[in-house]
Design a protein around this motif. Structure first.
Motif, mmCIF file in Angstrom:
data_model
loop_
_atom_site.group_PDB
_atom_site.id
_atom_site.type_symbol
_atom_site.label_atom_id
_atom_site.label_comp_id
_atom_site.label_asym_id
_atom_site.label_seq_id
_atom_site.Cartn_x
_atom_site.Cartn_y
_atom_site.Cartn_z
ATOM 1 N N ASN A 228 36.180 47.377 33.128
ATOM 2 C CA ASN A 228 37.065 46.473 32.374
ATOM 3 C C ASN A 228 36.432 46.002 31.071
ATOM 4 O O ASN A 228 36.826 44.980 30.520
ATOM 5 C CB ASN A 228 37.476 45.273 33.237
ATOM 6 C CG ASN A 228 36.276 44.510 33.761
ATOM 7 O OD1 ASN A 228 35.140 44.901 33.517
ATOM 8 N ND2 ASN A 228 36.525 43.438 34.475
ATOM 9 N N ASP B 203 36.199 40.016 43.676
ATOM 10 C CA ASP B 203 35.965 41.320 43.041
ATOM 11 C C ASP B 203 34.739 42.020 43.626
ATOM 12 O O ASP B 203 34.765 43.228 43.890
ATOM 13 C CB ASP B 203 35.720 41.139 41.529
ATOM 14 C CG ASP B 203 36.989 40.810 40.773
ATOM 15 O OD1 ASP B 203 38.076 41.166 41.250
ATOM 16 O OD2 ASP B 203 36.885 40.181 39.698
ATOM 17 N N ARG C 239 40.658 34.254 54.404
ATOM 18 C CA ARG C 239 42.095 33.970 54.227
ATOM 19 C C ARG C 239 42.891 35.256 54.469
ATOM 20 O O ARG C 239 42.326 36.287 54.809
ATOM 21 C CB ARG C 239 42.354 33.474 52.801
ATOM 22 C CG ARG C 239 41.722 32.140 52.508
ATOM 23 C CD ARG C 239 42.132 31.616 51.157
ATOM 24 N NE ARG C 239 41.617 32.413 50.060
ATOM 25 C CZ ARG C 239 42.340 32.874 49.051
ATOM 26 N NH1 ARG C 239 43.630 32.637 48.994
ATOM 27 N NH2 ARG C 239 41.771 33.571 48.082
ATOM 28 N N ARG D 209 41.233 37.633 46.638
ATOM 29 C CA ARG D 209 41.146 37.044 45.306
ATOM 30 C C ARG D 209 40.878 38.125 44.248
ATOM 31 O O ARG D 209 41.037 37.902 43.049
ATOM 32 C CB ARG D 209 39.983 36.051 45.362
ATOM 33 C CG ARG D 209 39.549 35.378 44.130
ATOM 34 C CD ARG D 209 38.298 34.555 44.446
ATOM 35 N NE ARG D 209 38.572 33.441 45.347
ATOM 36 C CZ ARG D 209 39.032 32.262 44.954
ATOM 37 N NH1 ARG D 209 39.259 32.033 43.696
ATOM 38 N NH2 ARG D 209 39.254 31.307 45.822
HETATM 39 P P1 NAP Z 1 34.304 35.014 43.732
HETATM 40 O O1 NAP Z 1 35.344 35.586 42.859
HETATM 41 O O2 NAP Z 1 33.980 33.570 43.646
HETATM 42 O O3 NAP Z 1 34.761 35.350 45.243
HETATM 43 C C1 NAP Z 1 34.008 34.867 46.328
HETATM 44 C C2 NAP Z 1 34.734 35.252 47.600
HETATM 45 O O4 NAP Z 1 33.955 34.830 48.707
HETATM 46 C C3 NAP Z 1 36.110 34.598 47.724
HETATM 47 O O5 NAP Z 1 37.033 35.512 48.253
HETATM 48 C C4 NAP Z 1 35.848 33.460 48.698
HETATM 49 O O6 NAP Z 1 36.947 33.181 49.520
HETATM 50 C C5 NAP Z 1 34.731 34.008 49.551
HETATM 51 N N1 NAP Z 1 33.866 32.959 50.065
HETATM 52 C C6 NAP Z 1 33.221 31.994 49.365
HETATM 53 N N2 NAP Z 1 32.480 31.228 50.188
HETATM 54 C C7 NAP Z 1 32.674 31.724 51.439
HETATM 55 C C8 NAP Z 1 32.195 31.368 52.706
HETATM 56 N N3 NAP Z 1 31.344 30.345 52.878
HETATM 57 N N4 NAP Z 1 32.604 32.091 53.775
HETATM 58 C C9 NAP Z 1 33.445 33.129 53.616
HETATM 59 N N5 NAP Z 1 33.938 33.530 52.433
HETATM 60 C C10 NAP Z 1 33.553 32.826 51.350
HETATM 61 O O7 NAP Z 1 32.902 35.750 43.595
HETATM 62 P P2 NAP Z 1 32.491 37.264 43.274
HETATM 63 O O8 NAP Z 1 33.393 38.232 43.933
HETATM 64 O O9 NAP Z 1 31.040 37.314 43.570
HETATM 65 O O10 NAP Z 1 32.669 37.360 41.726
HETATM 66 C C11 NAP Z 1 31.954 36.456 40.872
HETATM 67 C C12 NAP Z 1 32.520 36.519 39.461
HETATM 68 O O11 NAP Z 1 32.223 37.766 38.878
HETATM 69 C C13 NAP Z 1 34.026 36.372 39.452
HETATM 70 O O12 NAP Z 1 34.382 35.607 38.335
HETATM 71 C C14 NAP Z 1 34.525 37.777 39.326
HETATM 72 O O13 NAP Z 1 35.778 37.874 38.724
HETATM 73 C C15 NAP Z 1 33.425 38.380 38.462
HETATM 74 N N6 NAP Z 1 33.339 39.834 38.677
HETATM 75 C C16 NAP Z 1 34.145 40.645 37.939
HETATM 76 C C17 NAP Z 1 34.120 42.015 38.134
HETATM 77 C C18 NAP Z 1 34.990 42.902 37.351
HETATM 78 O O14 NAP Z 1 35.743 42.420 36.535
HETATM 79 N N7 NAP Z 1 34.937 44.208 37.516
HETATM 80 C C19 NAP Z 1 33.274 42.561 39.082
HETATM 81 C C20 NAP Z 1 32.486 41.722 39.812
HETATM 82 C C21 NAP Z 1 32.533 40.357 39.604
HETATM 83 P P3 NAP Z 1 38.297 32.508 48.926
HETATM 84 O O15 NAP Z 1 39.003 33.619 48.198
HETATM 85 O O16 NAP Z 1 38.982 32.043 50.151
HETATM 86 O O17 NAP Z 1 37.839 31.403 48.035
#
Ligand code: NAP
Length: 307
Positions: A51, A154, A176, A180
């Motif tokens: 992206n 993601d 859930r 997300r």
């Molecule tokens: P994130 O978007 O914050 O997602 C964390 C996930 O873990 C959520 O689904 C959350 O559930 C779950 N979660 C959090 N605490 C938990 C717990 N204690 N027990 C069980 N599940 C839990 O984090 P991420 O996926 O690491 O991404 C981090 C950032 O990097 C984001 O802004 C993302 O968009 C970005 N990123 C972008 C790309 C891309 O554009 N290609 C790739 C990688 C990362 P809920 O959904 O219920 O809150």
């Protein structure tokens, strides 16, 4: 007498490297402090970035190297140094580090974020013995094995897709009944025949002997418990800001993100922030590099008005 820098950039992920490029072009006397001895930050562990405009499908490691090469080409200076804190020193900022003190007129904090932990039994015990936070780093050890990814963002969905290429079976466990992650990733996920999504469920305990053997999970709606037989657990539940060294230095929110708008201006004159460690809506590479450019522009304005 120690060198006095115009700008010290703390961190060398996309935000820090973008700031380094802009600072070199602005002819600011700058040094980038990097903790891990390696530039690139979190993208080094990303299998594929799809992206970032113009670089579709690039490997994260290659992208990190490209950013670094660009900064090197412009003459950016890097130093391996773990920052301990920031203090005031005769109108300047002093940065004590493991590689000595740095004196500077301004600072851009670009220290990024790190994997969050789940905090369940077995998570620490089996770290490196089946529990991992990085599928692209460790996935190859699980060829033809069964693994689980925990999370619904993601990273979790990307990890599950990545692991499904080599693992026999991958469970994606999400607390859930809705992911997300970006829709394009969800579509790719649901195409994989060897991924089973377990909805409304949380991991409770990781068990094994020398290595991971089982994961206990619980359905949060029915309270039904289940034990999965597997060899790997990949935890992808989000990020924590790398801001411990900033306690009592700049204003942060309750999660430890440094408070600033898009211009990167913090509550402390001369200290700016860029990238994932800043309070912001979207933490992606494209917003991190934008932050780096904006923060250097704010630094330039500050230096002009504090001559
Ligand atoms: P994130 O978007 O914050 O997602 C964390 C996930 O873990 C959520 O689904 C959350 O559930 C779950 N979660 C959090 N605490 C938990 C717990 N204690 N027990 C069980 N599940 C839990 O984090 P991420 O996926 O690491 O991404 C981090 C950032 O990097 C984001 O802004 C993302 O968009 C970005 N990123 C972008 C790309 C891309 O554009 N290609 C790739 C990688 C990362 P809920 O959904 O219920 O809150």
């Amino acid at each position: 007498m120690a060198d006095i820098f115009d700008l010290v950039i703390i961190g060398s992920g996309p935000a820090g490297l973008s700031a380094a490029i802009y600072a070199e072009r602005a002819r600011l006397k700058t040094v980038v402090l990097e903790k891990s001895g390696m530039s690139g930050g979190q993208i080094l562990n990303t299998y594929e970035v799809d992206n970032y405009p113009g670089l579709q499908g690039i490997n994260g490691f290659d992208m990190g190297m490209k950013f670094r090469e660009h900064a090197d080409y412009l003459g950016a200076k890097f130093k391996d140094a773990d920052v301990i804190g920031i203090t005031d020193e005769a109108g300047l900022k002093k940065i004590p580090t493991t590689a000595g003190d740095f004196l500077t007129k301004t600072i851009i904090i670009a220290s990024g974020a790190s994997y969050a932990k789940l905090g369940i039994t077995g998570e620490n015990q089996f770290g490196g013995k089946g529990v991992s936070y990085c599928a692209t780093c460790d996935g190859a050890f699980f060829r033809n094995k069964t693994t689980a990814v925990i999370g619904g963002g993601d990273v979790a969905v990307e990890d599950a897709i990545f692991l499904a290429r080599t693992c026999e079976k991958v469970y994606l466990i999400h607390r859930r009944n809705e992911l997300r992650a970006a829709m394009v990733l969800q579509e790719a996920l649901f195409e994989q025949k060897n991924i089973e999504v377990i909805w409304d469920s949380v991991a409770e305990e990781i068990q094994g002997n020398d290595f991971v053997e089982h994961l206990s999970i619980k359905n949060v709606k029915t309270n039904e418990k289940r034990t999965l037989d597997l060899q790997g657990v990949f935890i992808a539940v989000g990020l924590n800001p790398n801001s411990d060294f900033l306690k009592n230095v700049v204003a942060m929110d309750d999660k430890g993100y440094v408070i600033a708008e898009e211009d990167g201006v913090t509550n402390v004159p001369g200290i700016f922030v860029a990238g994932d460690v800043r309070t912001k809506m979207l933490r992606q590479i494209v917003t991190a590099v934008s932050d780096g450019a904006n923060a250097v522009t704010s630094v330039q304005h500050y230096l002009i008005s504090h001559k």
